[in-house]
Scaffold this motif. Structure first.
Motif, mmCIF file in Angstrom:
data_model
loop_
_atom_site.group_PDB
_atom_site.id
_atom_site.type_symbol
_atom_site.label_atom_id
_atom_site.label_comp_id
_atom_site.label_asym_id
_atom_site.label_seq_id
_atom_site.Cartn_x
_atom_site.Cartn_y
_atom_site.Cartn_z
ATOM 1 N N PRO A 183 0.827 -1.216 0.000
ATOM 2 C CA PRO A 183 0.000 0.000 0.000
ATOM 3 C C PRO A 183 0.856 1.259 0.000
ATOM 4 C CG PRO A 183 0.025 -0.987 2.177
ATOM 5 C CD PRO A 183 0.762 -1.942 1.282
ATOM 6 N N GLY A 184 0.319 2.327 -0.545
ATOM 7 C CA GLY A 184 1.044 3.588 -0.577
ATOM 8 C C GLY A 184 1.417 4.088 0.802
ATOM 9 N N SER A 185 0.620 3.730 1.814
ATOM 10 C CA SER A 185 0.906 4.165 3.183
ATOM 11 C C SER A 185 2.151 3.508 3.760
ATOM 12 C CB SER A 185 -0.295 3.871 4.090
ATOM 13 O OG SER A 185 -0.578 2.473 4.088
ATOM 14 N N HIS A 186 2.713 2.527 3.052
ATOM 15 C CA HIS A 186 3.923 1.831 3.504
ATOM 16 C C HIS A 186 5.147 2.207 2.667
ATOM 17 C CE1 HIS A 186 1.921 -1.744 5.823
ATOM 18 N NE2 HIS A 186 1.312 -0.590 6.053
ATOM 19 N N ILE A 187 5.057 3.278 1.887
ATOM 20 C CA ILE A 187 6.141 3.609 0.959
ATOM 21 C C ILE A 187 6.757 4.961 1.286
ATOM 22 C CG2 ILE A 187 6.748 4.018 -1.464
ATOM 23 C CD1 ILE A 187 4.433 2.165 -2.233
ATOM 24 N N VAL A 188 8.082 4.997 1.295
ATOM 25 C CA VAL A 188 8.870 6.224 1.418
ATOM 26 C C VAL A 188 9.751 6.315 0.181
ATOM 27 C CG1 VAL A 188 10.672 7.407 2.747
ATOM 28 C CG2 VAL A 188 8.894 6.083 3.940
ATOM 29 N N LEU A 189 9.919 7.506 -0.368
ATOM 30 C CA LEU A 189 10.746 7.713 -1.552
ATOM 31 C C LEU A 189 12.053 8.409 -1.187
ATOM 32 C CD1 LEU A 189 8.043 8.954 -4.101
ATOM 33 C CD2 LEU A 189 8.851 6.610 -3.726
ATOM 34 N N ASP A 190 13.137 7.922 -1.771
ATOM 35 C CA ASP A 190 14.480 8.461 -1.508
ATOM 36 C C ASP A 190 15.146 8.732 -2.851
ATOM 37 O OD1 ASP A 190 17.150 8.917 -0.927
ATOM 38 O OD2 ASP A 190 17.462 7.030 0.135
#
Length: 281
Positions: free
Chosen positions: A183-190
């Motif tokens: 889910p998007g709520s579990h994603i961080v972008l670096d």
């Protein structure tokens, strides 16, 4: 060979509490390697690694990011097997998890990530953004873990628009994540400062960092001790604290919600003071 586990742990609600504050969360770097670009060999012994984890947590680290294979951004790192990477992690990771601070596993191998998540890690930090190991997204989805999707390239190309390249990379990664059920709520972008980028491109990413907020996901920055600092003021990695803090404070002003650093106490202080000053506006 060290066996991996296939039993997912309970879901880890890592992000909501960390992202609800006026200042970014701080991720402390713990490399149990011999050849990381900045601190290789310092924490290879389990007792040294555990002492460093305790120190970073006491200094205010919100997440401890443990890596057992160097992914140094400018080349020269020696690849290690799954077995060797696990042998480095096994004496350390479980004890760090027991300290109670969320643990991130920094690995590009799905077998290593599966073992670490099964042992209690809450976050998978993939320097290839789900695009190198075909089983990575499935493993993360099965464990209901948070994932850090980092932009990377096999080599730097000074001719490209690096922001557009990062955006295209993230779009591919997010498609992979969605198809795997992350889910998007579990994603961080670096955006991967220093990885597959010239020093000038790394500075461009920091200057234009707010453009990446279009994805509507939390953004992480790891500029700690990176080479671009030395192109401005010549210095060795351990001499780049000032440049690291400058980059991280500017990134926080442009929307970074997690800062990955080797220097936890100084970074925590800088971010909290900057946030306190901003509140007086």
């Amino acid at each position: 060979m060290i066996a991996t586990t296939s039993k997912p742990p309970a879901d880890h609600p890592v992000l909501p509490a960390l992202l609800s504050r006026p200042y970014p969360a701080v991720m402390g770097v713990l490399n149990v390697t011999s050849d990381s670009f900045s601190d290789g060999g310092q924490f290879s012994a389990p007792e040294d690694a555990l002492a460093q984890a305790r120190r970073m947590i006491a200094e205010g680290a919100d997440i401890v990011d443990i890596g057992a294979e160097s992914t140094r951004p400018y080349g020269g790192a020696q690849p290690v097997s799954v077995e060797e990477e696990l042998q480095r992690l096994q004496p350390v990771l479980g004890d760090v998890v027991a300290f109670g601070t969320p643990v991130s596993i920094d690995s590009m191998k799905s077998a290593v990530v599966a073992w670490a998540l099964g042992a209690g890690a809450a976050v998978a930090n993939d320097v290839w953004g789900l695009q190198r190991d075909p089983d990575m997204a499935k493993v993360i989805a099965e464990h209901k873990a948070t994932v850090i999707v980092m932009h990377n390239r096999d080599r730097a190309d000074p001719a490209i628009d690096i922001i557009r390249d990062i955006e295209a990379f993230f779009a591919r990664s997010l498609d992979i994540a969605a198809r795997a059920g992350i889910p998007g709520s579990h994603i961080v972008l670096d955006p991967g400062i220093g990885f597959g980028k010239t020093p000038e491109q790394s500075m461009t990413v920091l200057a234009r960092f707010d453009e990446l907020r279009e994805f509507g996901l939390p953004l992480l920055v790891g500029a700690s001790r990176k080479r671009f600092i030395s192109t401005v003021t010549p210095s060795e990695p351990h001499q780049r604290l000032g440049g690291s803090i400058a980059a991280h404070v500017l990134a926080a002003r442009k929307g970074a919600r997690i800062i990955r650093t080797h220097d936890v106490a100084e970074t925590v202080q800088a971010l909290r003071v900057a946030a306190a000053i901003e509140e007086r506006r």
